[in-house]
Motif scaffolding. Sequence first.
Motif, PDB file in Angstrom:
ATOM      1  N   VAL A  52      -5.144  -5.789 -35.329  1.00  0.00           N
ATOM      2  CA  VAL A  52      -4.036  -4.853 -35.137  1.00  0.00           C
ATOM      3  C   VAL A  52      -4.559  -3.420 -35.200  1.00  0.00           C
ATOM      4  O   VAL A  52      -5.562  -3.139 -35.850  1.00  0.00           O
ATOM      5  N   GLU A  53      -3.894  -2.548 -34.509  1.00  0.00           N
ATOM      6  CA  GLU A  53      -4.204  -1.115 -34.516  1.00  0.00           C
ATOM      7  C   GLU A  53      -3.188  -0.447 -35.433  1.00  0.00           C
ATOM      8  O   GLU A  53      -1.979  -0.568 -35.215  1.00  0.00           O
ATOM      9  N   CYS A  54      -3.676   0.228 -36.470  1.00  0.00           N
ATOM     10  CA  CYS A  54      -2.789   0.871 -37.441  1.00  0.00           C
ATOM     11  C   CYS A  54      -3.307   2.257 -37.788  1.00  0.00           C
ATOM     12  O   CYS A  54      -4.500   2.535 -37.655  1.00  0.00           O
ATOM     13  N   ARG A  55      -2.398   3.101 -38.262  1.00  0.00           N
ATOM     14  CA  ARG A  55      -2.785   4.453 -38.680  1.00  0.00           C
ATOM     15  C   ARG A  55      -3.745   4.403 -39.862  1.00  0.00           C
ATOM     16  O   ARG A  55      -4.680   5.190 -39.952  1.00  0.00           O
ATOM     17  N   LEU A  76      -1.381  -3.211 -44.253  1.00  0.00           N
ATOM     18  CA  LEU A  76      -0.853  -4.052 -45.339  1.00  0.00           C
ATOM     19  C   LEU A  76       0.633  -4.333 -45.156  1.00  0.00           C
ATOM     20  O   LEU A  76       1.100  -5.440 -45.452  1.00  0.00           O
ATOM     21  N   ALA A  77       1.370  -3.358 -44.645  1.00  0.00           N
ATOM     22  CA  ALA A  77       2.797  -3.565 -44.396  1.00  0.00           C
ATOM     23  C   ALA A  77       3.001  -4.673 -43.358  1.00  0.00           C
ATOM     24  O   ALA A  77       3.911  -5.504 -43.503  1.00  0.00           O
ATOM     25  N   LEU A  78       2.164  -4.704 -42.326  1.00  0.00           N
ATOM     26  CA  LEU A  78       2.249  -5.780 -41.333  1.00  0.00           C
ATOM     27  C   LEU A  78       1.835  -7.112 -41.955  1.00  0.00           C
ATOM     28  O   LEU A  78       2.491  -8.135 -41.759  1.00  0.00           O
ATOM     29  N   ALA A  79       0.755  -7.100 -42.709  1.00  0.00           N
ATOM     30  CA  ALA A  79       0.243  -8.337 -43.309  1.00  0.00           C
ATOM     31  C   ALA A  79       1.256  -8.961 -44.261  1.00  0.00           C
ATOM     32  O   ALA A  79       1.380 -10.186 -44.325  1.00  0.00           O
ATOM     33  N   MET A 105      -8.469  -6.401 -39.160  1.00  0.00           N
ATOM     34  CA  MET A 105      -8.362  -7.836 -38.929  1.00  0.00           C
ATOM     35  C   MET A 105      -7.532  -8.425 -40.060  1.00  0.00           C
ATOM     36  O   MET A 105      -7.789  -8.165 -41.235  1.00  0.00           O
ATOM     37  N   LEU A 106      -6.531  -9.197 -39.691  1.00  0.00           N
ATOM     38  CA  LEU A 106      -5.696  -9.915 -40.650  1.00  0.00           C
ATOM     39  C   LEU A 106      -6.109 -11.380 -40.563  1.00  0.00           C
ATOM     40  O   LEU A 106      -5.844 -12.042 -39.564  1.00  0.00           O
ATOM     41  N   MET A 107      -6.798 -11.870 -41.583  1.00  0.00           N
ATOM     42  CA  MET A 107      -7.284 -13.248 -41.590  1.00  0.00           C
ATOM     43  C   MET A 107      -6.312 -14.087 -42.398  1.00  0.00           C
ATOM     44  O   MET A 107      -6.114 -13.856 -43.594  1.00  0.00           O
ATOM     45  N   CYS A 108      -5.690 -15.037 -41.737  1.00  0.00           N
ATOM     46  CA  CYS A 108      -4.620 -15.828 -42.323  1.00  0.00           C
ATOM     47  C   CYS A 108      -5.175 -17.177 -42.798  1.00  0.00           C
ATOM     48  O   CYS A 108      -5.697 -17.948 -41.996  1.00  0.00           O
ATOM     49  N   CYS A 109      -5.038 -17.431 -44.088  1.00  0.00           N
ATOM     50  CA  CYS A 109      -5.598 -18.644 -44.684  1.00  0.00           C
ATOM     51  C   CYS A 109      -4.510 -19.441 -45.388  1.00  0.00           C
ATOM     52  O   CYS A 109      -3.563 -18.879 -45.924  1.00  0.00           O
ATOM     53  N   GLY A 159       2.646 -20.327 -49.501  1.00  0.00           N
ATOM     54  CA  GLY A 159       1.378 -20.502 -50.193  1.00  0.00           C
ATOM     55  C   GLY A 159       0.152 -20.009 -49.480  1.00  0.00           C
ATOM     56  O   GLY A 159      -0.958 -20.194 -49.975  1.00  0.00           O
ATOM     57  N   GLY A 160       0.304 -19.374 -48.324  1.00  0.00           N
ATOM     58  CA  GLY A 160      -0.846 -18.852 -47.601  1.00  0.00           C
ATOM     59  C   GLY A 160      -1.322 -17.529 -48.168  1.00  0.00           C
ATOM     60  O   GLY A 160      -0.718 -16.969 -49.088  1.00  0.00           O
ATOM     61  N   SER A 161      -2.411 -17.025 -47.627  1.00  0.00           N
ATOM     62  CA  SER A 161      -2.920 -15.706 -48.008  1.00  0.00           C
ATOM     63  C   SER A 161      -3.382 -14.988 -46.744  1.00  0.00           C
ATOM     64  O   SER A 161      -3.666 -15.620 -45.730  1.00  0.00           O
ATOM     65  N   VAL A 162      -3.430 -13.680 -46.835  1.00  0.00           N
ATOM     66  CA  VAL A 162      -3.894 -12.868 -45.709  1.00  0.00           C
ATOM     67  C   VAL A 162      -4.900 -11.866 -46.247  1.00  0.00           C
ATOM     68  O   VAL A 162      -4.587 -11.079 -47.136  1.00  0.00           O
ATOM     69  N   GLU A 163      -6.114 -11.926 -45.721  1.00  0.00           N
ATOM     70  CA  GLU A 163      -7.127 -10.926 -46.056  1.00  0.00           C
ATOM     71  C   GLU A 163      -7.075  -9.851 -44.988  1.00  0.00           C
ATOM     72  O   GLU A 163      -7.117 -10.157 -43.787  1.00  0.00           O
ATOM     73  N   VAL A 164      -6.988  -8.616 -45.410  1.00  0.00           N
ATOM     74  CA  VAL A 164      -6.927  -7.475 -44.503  1.00  0.00           C
ATOM     75  C   VAL A 164      -8.251  -6.721 -44.627  1.00  0.00           C
ATOM     76  O   VAL A 164      -8.646  -6.338 -45.726  1.00  0.00           O
TER      77      VAL A 164
END
Length: 119
Positions: free
Chosen positions: A84-87, A93-96, A4-8, A105-110
């Motif tokens: 997302v489905e990742c290996r 992290l590359a997608l995020a 899960m990529l949580m976009c803040c 100024g946003g952040s993404v928690e993976v």
Amino acid sequence: MQYMLMCCIDEALWNGLPDAERDAVMTDYHALIQEMVTSGHYRGGARLQSVESATTLREQNGKTVMLDGPFAESREQLGGFHVVECRDLDEALALARRIPPLRVGGSVEVRPVDPAYRL
């Protein structure tokens, strides 16, 4: 493995950006989502409405209490999410890293999705 990529982002910061800059970010965002769909990584996600529409539930003394607002201990608010489905984590992290609000100024928690509780 699903992640899960949580976009803040701080909504005040986002709303303070010039319209042209917000539009450019969102155009790039839509292109990234389409690329993830095409590559087979994308499993779902959504943009959330403003935090002004949030209701928070808590339990106090055995009773559920409903509060207007997000009431998170953070200046940033969850603005949306993607599954997302990742290996592996590196691929997630590359997608995020490519999520456009990062540049304003946003952040993404993976975070890995727990396979024991995946629906």
